[in-house]
Design an enzyme around this catalytic site. Structure first.
Site, short mmCIF file in Angstrom:
data_model
loop_
_atom_site.label_atom_id
_atom_site.label_comp_id
_atom_site.label_asym_id
_atom_site.label_seq_id
_atom_site.Cartn_x
_atom_site.Cartn_y
_atom_site.Cartn_z
N ARG A 247 -4.77 4.43 -8.83
CA ARG A 247 -4.34 5.75 -9.32
C ARG A 247 -4.36 5.78 -10.85
O ARG A 247 -4.69 6.81 -11.44
CB ARG A 247 -2.95 6.11 -8.78
N LEU B 10 0.86 -1.18 0.00
CA LEU B 10 0.00 0.00 0.00
C LEU B 10 0.90 1.23 0.00
O LEU B 10 1.87 1.30 0.76
CB LEU B 10 -0.90 0.04 1.24
N ASP B 11 0.56 2.22 -0.84
CA ASP B 11 1.33 3.46 -0.88
C ASP B 11 1.22 4.19 0.45
O ASP B 11 0.25 4.01 1.20
CB ASP B 11 0.82 4.36 -1.99
N PRO B 12 2.19 5.07 0.78
CA PRO B 12 2.12 5.81 2.04
C PRO B 12 0.83 6.60 2.23
O PRO B 12 0.31 6.69 3.34
CB PRO B 12 3.33 6.74 1.95
#
Length: 309
Positions: free
Chosen positions: A194, A54-56
């Site tokens: 995204r 998971l991205d920050p």
């Protein structure tokens, strides 16, 4: 004979008692690696991994494996995912999400719910998706986002993904020329939300980026059973056993005690007509292995409880 003071035999312990999964509700601002490092300290073991980055900026379900549970992760990474996201139409960014710098702006105030619903329909089903250039995909051994940071031009070919659900679940919120909507996405592993926001923006003619992202499920593991970092540190323990994890992710195939012992030794059984991978569960309720038929053999794909334990 008086046996009052005779020592009792030691009760057998499960060698996998300290192995399994912990479902973390990852907070915003931490990388998946940060969560793994915290989990290692809390659980007092170096053997910790995760099944899907998971991205920050993202929050939500991060499946972590503990001790021998790390060896199950390779069999969980392909699970479908569910996300809740906010997409902002009217601006594109360098990273295709809110963490990036603005690259273009257009008036999206005229977008309606009906228009966005129609656009969502175009991206539902089996589609070809071009991953973000700042993704974690490795190119010649180096992650794409690293190459971008170093000034390289990165162009990742489109790849097939499945978006089984893309529902707009809020009214359109228009302000300052932007149009924000909340969506729920059910998708295959490898889908980039995204990139989905980027493509919806291109289809709308306004551009768009991902405003927020929360992963609410990874296969059968949901946000409802996730714990916070603080909860993990206060009570460091495996929350889902290897037995339960594998039995929840794969169809169950009951085996006899003799068959379980054979599978624990990596031996194969006679075929019985199974299709796909199954979790072989012994009479004691323990998942001994993942099995799959191939030709005249019912062979192990992964031995969860090898005889050497």
């Amino acid at each position: 004979m008086d046996t009052t003071d005779s020592p009792r035999p030691a009760r057998p312990t499960d060698p996998l008692a300290d192995s399994g999964l912990v479902i973390i509700d990852k907070p915003q601002g931490l990388t998946s690696h940060d969560v793994v490092a915290t989990t290692r300290r809390a659980m007092k073991t170096k053997k910790v991994g995760h099944a899907g980055t998971l991205d920050p900026m993202a929050t939500g379900v991060l499946v972590t494996g503990i001790n021998r549970g790390t060896k199950t992760l390779a069999h969980l990474v392909g699970l479908d995912k569910t996300y809740r996201a906010t997409i902002r139409f009217g601006m594109t960014t360098t990273t295709e999400d809110a963490a990036g710098e603005e690259t273009s702006r257009a008036d999206a105030s005229g977008l309606t719910r009906a228009t966005i619903d129609e656009l969502a329909g175009r991206f539902t089903g089996d589609i070809m998706q071009k991953p973000s250039s700042v993704s974690a995909i490795k190119i010649a051994g180096k992650r794409a986002h690293q190459r971008v940071r170093e000034g390289e031009e990165v162009d990742i070919p489109a790849r097939p993904v499945t978006i089984s659900r893309l529902d707009v679940v809020s009214d359109v919120r228009v302000h300052d020329g932007y149009a924000d909507v909340d969506v729920v996405v059910d998708c295959s592993s490898g889908t980039y939300i995204r990139a989905l926001a980027r493509d919806l923006g291109q289809a709308a003619g306004t551009g768009a980026h991902l405003g927020s992202l929360r992963r609410t499920a990874v296969g059968p593991f949901t946000i409802g059973e996730a714990i916070t970092i603080d909860q993990l540190e206060a009570d460091p323990a495996v929350t889902i056993t290897i037995d339960e994890a594998l039995a929840r992710c794969y169809p169950r195939f009951d085996v006899s005690a003799d068959q379980a012992r054979a599978l624990a030794q990596g031996k194969w059984l006679d075929p019985v007509g199974l299709t796909g991978v199954h979790a072989a569960v012994g009479p004691d309720g323990k998942t001994v292995a993942l099995v799959k038929e191939s030709g005249k053999r019912l062979a192990t794909v992964f031995v969860a409880r090898p005889s050497t334990l």
